[in-house]
Design an enzyme around this catalytic site. Structure first.
Site, PDB file in Angstrom:
ATOM      1  N   THR A 160      -3.924   1.434   7.594  1.00 45.32           N
ATOM      2  CA  THR A 160      -4.271   0.037   7.384  1.00 45.32           C
ATOM      3  C   THR A 160      -3.199  -0.691   6.585  1.00 45.32           C
ATOM      4  O   THR A 160      -2.946  -1.861   6.811  1.00 45.32           O
ATOM      5  CB  THR A 160      -5.605  -0.092   6.652  1.00 45.32           C
ATOM      6  OG1 THR A 160      -5.578   0.762   5.531  1.00 45.32           O
ATOM      7  CG2 THR A 160      -6.740   0.297   7.545  1.00 45.32           C
ATOM      8  N   ASP A 214     -10.814   8.609   5.497  1.00 41.96           N
ATOM      9  CA  ASP A 214      -9.562   8.362   6.220  1.00 41.96           C
ATOM     10  C   ASP A 214      -9.078   9.641   6.905  1.00 41.96           C
ATOM     11  O   ASP A 214      -8.703   9.632   8.070  1.00 41.96           O
ATOM     12  CB  ASP A 214      -8.470   7.866   5.260  1.00 41.96           C
ATOM     13  CG  ASP A 214      -8.593   6.371   5.020  1.00 41.96           C
ATOM     14  OD1 ASP A 214      -9.622   5.805   5.435  1.00 41.96           O
ATOM     15  OD2 ASP A 214      -7.679   5.787   4.418  1.00 41.96           O
ATOM     16  N   ASP A 230      -6.332   2.303  -0.527  1.00 38.52           N
ATOM     17  CA  ASP A 230      -6.599   2.054   0.886  1.00 38.52           C
ATOM     18  C   ASP A 230      -6.425   0.566   1.193  1.00 38.52           C
ATOM     19  O   ASP A 230      -7.115  -0.274   0.614  1.00 38.52           O
ATOM     20  CB  ASP A 230      -8.024   2.513   1.179  1.00 38.52           C
ATOM     21  CG  ASP A 230      -8.387   2.307   2.630  1.00 38.52           C
ATOM     22  OD1 ASP A 230      -7.606   2.764   3.476  1.00 38.52           O
ATOM     23  OD2 ASP A 230      -9.417   1.686   2.901  1.00 38.52           O
TER      24      ASP A 230
END
Lengths: 554, 530
Positions: free
Chosen positions: A97, A402, A64
């Site tokens: 992201t 997420d 991530d």
């Protein structure tokens, strides 16, 4: 008139260093690109993970972008802008992201090249702004489609797309179903405005050691990571009446400034008893209202436990306040922080109780959990993740989070785009055509903006060990056809298939991302790039000396 | 890499007596240091000016284009350099905008003065000539200004747009400029038409979304959360009370103690506390209040859990931690009187609004929005959004500048063309007038005029145009009587700025020239550093 600009640098009396002009811009851009290079290899379904070890020795394995960047202790001010960018995307959207950072860095890199070729920074900035506006407009009008077109399956597909790059990727059929169901369970319709929201914070994600990822489960109800306060209490209660308390059931203590003075030893005992009796009266009132499950954020004295046991009620102490709030909402209970009523007396009313079909304490791996099923006011959902070790569980939690964010965005905004670099390639083709319609210097900047977007499909294919030049060229050809020939407009869903290394219709293949995520990431990336490109001067002040010292001692 | 400027002065000190050489070198080093400061901010002048990134000693980063902010953050050491920092601060306070311009002009004037000194003109003569030249310049500016009617919204918006153009938020000027105009007009006090209190405009910054999502609220914003505890987060037909007393158990003095010697008293002690708070809450409820704002308190908890519980039961929305400084603003905008004691809780002190509502601003951020206020005083709130902290803070500073520009116009209702036109016009006229003067004064006026040309020169330079070419062309136009011609940065040549709608208030240029020349004069008068 003219000379004053030169040679004054060293005279500027500063306790620090100053860098100006092109050198600072390049320095900023280099720092930003360095940040993007760190996360680049983790983009996409075949992206790889990073292992981060902090100074205490804690290990995090993650894919991530926001988490990786948060762990890096970035010092360079321009790089910090990018780290903040990732965090913003995480807060606002929850997914994408990594891509937002990569796009921003690419915009900077190409912008810097233009400036080196004597294009004025403000021209580049204006061009970027124009391109961003145009891209968002085109995306919303032509590249997105409503969820209703495909129904529930599209939600599952969107969840799958977001999971595909994560550790739970191999089990995405299993998890996507779970995530979509969990989100649907927490649907809230605002009675006043009729607006539907999905507060995914209300989904309690718990982690338990052991077994494999596939043994994770969704619980239609609330799982509370606590146990009953003592052995004698029942472990299962049907038709539960729940009291949620935000105070301790302990011997009453007097406030500061009140001291108890006794001169007769007989009275001492009376005072002790009274201390206990004050609580006892409270408990009696709660039990009299019919409560058979008492959850409190504070403690429960052993003496009081006896009362609950005798009444056959379940008492749970030290629940987290956040948990209690959610349980109160789900069961229709009122979280009570004091028993006082408006007459100054203490009462507990049956209306303050919440209801659930069943409350049971269950053993899952080493831990015992209390599970509340069949809540009356609102449906609730909890996910219990299982996995081999802590680092894996942590990463699973982030991945599930997420995906939950993605599903929620899709449900709330109701629009999707095709994934796998389809949007970026389409925008690239569109913006390049758009650039040629401009006769000013901004043309160059718009063209570079278009070029920068291609970094996503390029990185995707490079990470999948495919020939990125080849694939991206093919992809662009498809989109060119789609935009030129209205009969072939179905080709605009063309995206990359990274498993086989081919171009395919990603709408059919079910690779979806929420449109909102793409729009926001383009907007945020542009804004961040502009912020950095505008800087032509960096003044770094020295740390202030704790003791006066010789400041001029350079 | 720190200044060695005063070293020349130091060597003079050893001789221990005043000679002409020493005062000369002190003056010279002062001028050099001040010029360096002016030079540092020069690149951020104008619509194509760039930003500075300043990292302070503790690692905080500021990205800004605002002259006053840059200089303030730079922490210069040299005393005369500090004077320039002060100068830009003074401009910030007086006019709010043009903080870069004033420093650039001061730097140019110093440069001119230095050359005049070399020629052997006495500092006092220079200083006095500069003063007369500045007074003359003011008259010239006044003559070329056009009066403006404050009801002309379109004109005002153009003005705010000019001020926003040089900032990072310039692409949002279509949103922010009308916002600034409306805000200032709202708080304009009929009884005092020459000034505006900008404190009555509250800007609340919240991270998240982009600048486009910023909005001006016809009502009040409170940067706090409601206290929750089951209390309402949305109240229609609100009656708002602003209280300055605390809703928590009274504390005894340090030395005093309440002594309990009987068990029956223990329960009473608890009951008394409940009763005390309950009475307070009941008094609040009795007045008809359903939204309660509580001032921040240091000595005691502003509000205790128990009283929150009561207030929630009474369906009163509670907001605590209102800063003391904000009390006046809120009492103004909400039309309520601050209440210092529960005994004064009467319906007349309450403000009423159609709706008080807690809105989420993404993430954990929440603000309270009050709309439909009846009998609202002159005050407005603006909610600013931005995608990162740096952009947000810069947006705040830019909006502040825009507000100041509008305020300038309220103070002095005249407009000037922008784009360096006023500076060039003053330079041209001064040069003509110089010929009427005799002696050193003529020299000084010419130098003064030349120095002002640095503004259009820098504008052109920052925009990537050829400065020499632009400035000479501009000079030609002004000599032919086209007083409104200025550097058109967007088109890349010299045009009539009024037609381009690039305008600025008279007060900004007026103040800039006046203050810059005053500052230069005081620097010239220094002949010794001890």
């Amino acid at each position: 008139l003219i000379q004053m600009a030169t040679g004054a640098e060293s005279i500027l009396a500063l306790t620090g260093r100053r860098t100006t002009g092109q050198s600072i811009r390049s320095q900023n851009v280099t720092a930003a690109v360095a940040i993007a290079n760190i996360v680049k290899s983790s983009l996409g379904p075949v992206g790889l993970d990073k292992m981060l070890v902090d100074d205490v020795g804690d290990v995090i394995i993650t894919n991530d972008g926001a988490t990786i960047l948060k762990q890096l202790e970035v010092e360079h001010p321009a790089a910090k802008v990018l780290v903040e960018l990732a965090q913003l995307q995480d807060e606002e959207v929850g997914d994408g992201t990594t891509s937002v950072v990569i796009v921003a860095a690419e915009l900077l890199k190409l912008g810097d090249e233009l400036i080196k070729n004597k294009l004025h920074p403000t021209t580049v900035i204006n061009g970027y702004r124009l391109a961003c506006k145009e891209a968002v407009k085109y995306l919303q009008e032509n590249l997105s489609f409503p969820v209703e077109e495909l129904g529930r399956q599209s939600l599952i597909n969107a969840a799958k797309t977001s999971m595909s790059s994560k550790i739970i990727g191999p089990d995405m059929d299993f998890f996507s179903e779970m995530v979509v169901e969990a989100t649907e369970l927490v649907k809230v319709t605002d009675s006043a405005t009729g607006k539907i929201t999905y507060p995914i914070k209300a989904i309690n994600v718990l982690k338990a050691h052991g077994k494999s990822a596939r043994e994770s489960m969704l619980i239609k109800g609330y799982a509370l990571n606590c146990t009953v306060a003592c052995q004698g209490m029942p472990l299962q209660i049907k038709d539960a009446k729940i009291a949620c308390l935000d105070f301790s059931l302990q011997k009453a203590k007097m406030h500061l400034g009140i001291s108890v003075v006794v001169d007769d030893p007989v009275k001492l005992e009376a005072i002790r008893r009274e201390e206990f009796d004050i609580v006892k009266r409270r408990i009696e009132k709660i039990l009299a209202a019919g409560a058979n499950v008492i959850l409190t954020s504070g403690g429960i004295d052993d003496l009081c436990l006896k009362m609950f046991t005798e009444a056959g009620a379940m008492g749970v102490r030290r629940c987290k306040k956040a948990d209690l709030k959610r349980i109160a909402k789900a069961t229709g209970a009122t979280l009570t922080c004091s028993l006082a009523n408006l007459e100054g007396e203490e009462t507990f009313d049956a209306t303050q109780l919440g209801h659930a079909d069943e409350i049971v304490q269950q053993r899952i791996s080493d831990d015992e959990l209390i599970i509340i099923r069949g809540t009356k006011a609102r449906t609730a959902s909890s996910i219990i993740l299982r996995g081999a070790n802590d680092t894996m569980l942590d990463e699973m939690e982030r991945s599930v989070h997420d995906s939950l964010c993605v599903v929620r965005r899709v449900l709330e905004s109701g629009r999707l785009v095709a994934g796998g670099g389809a949007v970026e390639a389409a925008l690239n083709v569109y913006l390049e055509a758009f650039a040629t319609t401009l006769s000013s210097r901004e043309q160059l900047a718009v063209a570079e903006f278009a070029q920068a977007l291609l970094v996503i499909p390029k990185t995707l294919s490079a990470n999948a060990a495919r020939d990125s030049t080849d694939l991206v060229a093919k992809l662009r050809a498809f989109h060119h056809k789609a935009q030129q020939n209205s009969k072939l407009s179905h080709l605009k869903w063309a995206g990359l298939d990274l498993e086989s290394g081919e171009v395919r219709d990603n709408k059919e293949a079910g690779i979806f991302e929420p449109a909102m995520s793409k729009v926001k990431s383009i907007k945020f990336a542009t804004e961040a790039a502009i912020t950095i490109l505008r800087i032509d001067d960096l003044i770094k002040l020295d740390k202030e000396e704790p003791r006066g010292g010789d400041q001029c001692g350079a | 890499p720190v200044a060695q400027a005063p070293s020349a002065a130091k060597s003079g000190k050893d001789t221990n007596f005043k000679d002409k050489e020493k005062s000369g070198s002190v003056r010279n080093s002062n001028i050099v240091a001040a010029k360096a400061v002016a030079d540092a901010v020069r690149t951020s002048l104008g619509p194509r000016g760039m930003d500075k990134m300043i990292q302070s000693g503790n690692g905080d980063v500021t990205i800004t284009n605002d002259g006053a902010t840059i200089l303030n953050q730079m922490s210069v050491i040299h005393p005369t350099a500090k004077m320039l920092v002060e100068l830009s601060k003074a401009q910030d306070i007086e006019a709010g905008d043009g903080t870069t311009t004033v420093v650039v002009i001061a730097g140019a004037l110093l440069d001119a003065a230095q050359k005049l000194l070399v020629k052997g003109i006495h500092p006092t003569a220079i200083s006095e000539s500069f003063q007369r030249a500045a007074t003359q310049a003011e008259t010239i500016l006044q003559n070329m200004a056009t009066p403006i009617d404050l009801s002309n919204d379109e004109q005002l918006v153009k003005l705010a747009t000019t001020s926003l153009n040089s900032k990072v938020v310039s692409q949002h000027s279509w949103l922010l400029a009308p916002m600034a105009v409306n805000a200032v007009k709202k708080v304009l006090d009929e009884s005092r038409p020459d000034n505006v209190d900008l404190k009555a405009i509250k800007i609340i910054k919240k991270m998240g979304d982009t600048v486009e999502e910023s909005e001006m609220i016809e009502g009040a914003l409170i940067d706090q959360k409601t206290m929750g505890r089951g209390g309402p987060t949305r109240v229609e037909k609100a009656k708002i009370a602003l209280i300055q007393f605390q809703l928590s158990a009274p504390k005894t003095d340090m030395e005093n103690q309440v002594i309990i010697s009987d068990y029956a008293q223990m329960d009473r002690a608890l009951k008394e506390e409940r009763q005390y708070l309950l009475d307070l809450c009941k008094q609040i409820k009795k007045s008809g209040c359903n939204v309660l704002l509580i001032q921040k308190s240091i000595l005691r908890d502003a509000v205790s859990e128990l009283s929150l519980h009561f207030l929630a039961k009474m369906k009163i929305m509670v907001v605590k931690d209102i800063e003391r400084d904000d009390i006046e603003f809120y009492s103004n905008i909400l039309g309520c009187r601050p209440i210092a004691s529960a005994d004064h809780m009467v319906a007349e002190s309450l403000g009423s609004a159609d709706l008080v509502e807690e809105i989420s601003t993404g993430g954990d951020g929440k603000v309270i929005k009050v709309t439909g206020i009846q009998s609202s005083g002159p005050a407005v709130s603006i909610l600013l959004r931005g995608s990162n902290k740096l952009v947000l803070e810069e947006a705040d500073r830019s909006l502040h500048d825009a507000l100041c520009v509008i305020r300038c116009l309220v103070k002095k209702r005249f407009l000037l063309p922008g784009g360096g036109a006023p500076e060039m016009e003053v330079a041209c006229k001064l040069r003509e007038k110089a010929n009427e003067r005799g002696g050193a004064e003529q020299y000084c006026w010419r130098a003064f005029a030349d120095a002002l040309e640095l503004v259009p020169y820098t504008l052109a330079e920052n925009a990537g145009l050829s400065p020499i070419h632009t400035v000479t062309e501009l000079r030609r136009q002004h000599a032919n009587g086209h007083a409104n011609y200025g550097v058109n940065v967007r088109k890349g040549f010299v045009t009539d700025m009024k037609e381009e709608n690039v305008v600025q208030p008279l007060l900004v240029s007026h103040n800039a020239i006046k203050q810059a020349s005053e500052c230069v004069r005081s620097i010239l008068k220094i002949d010794d550093i001890v």
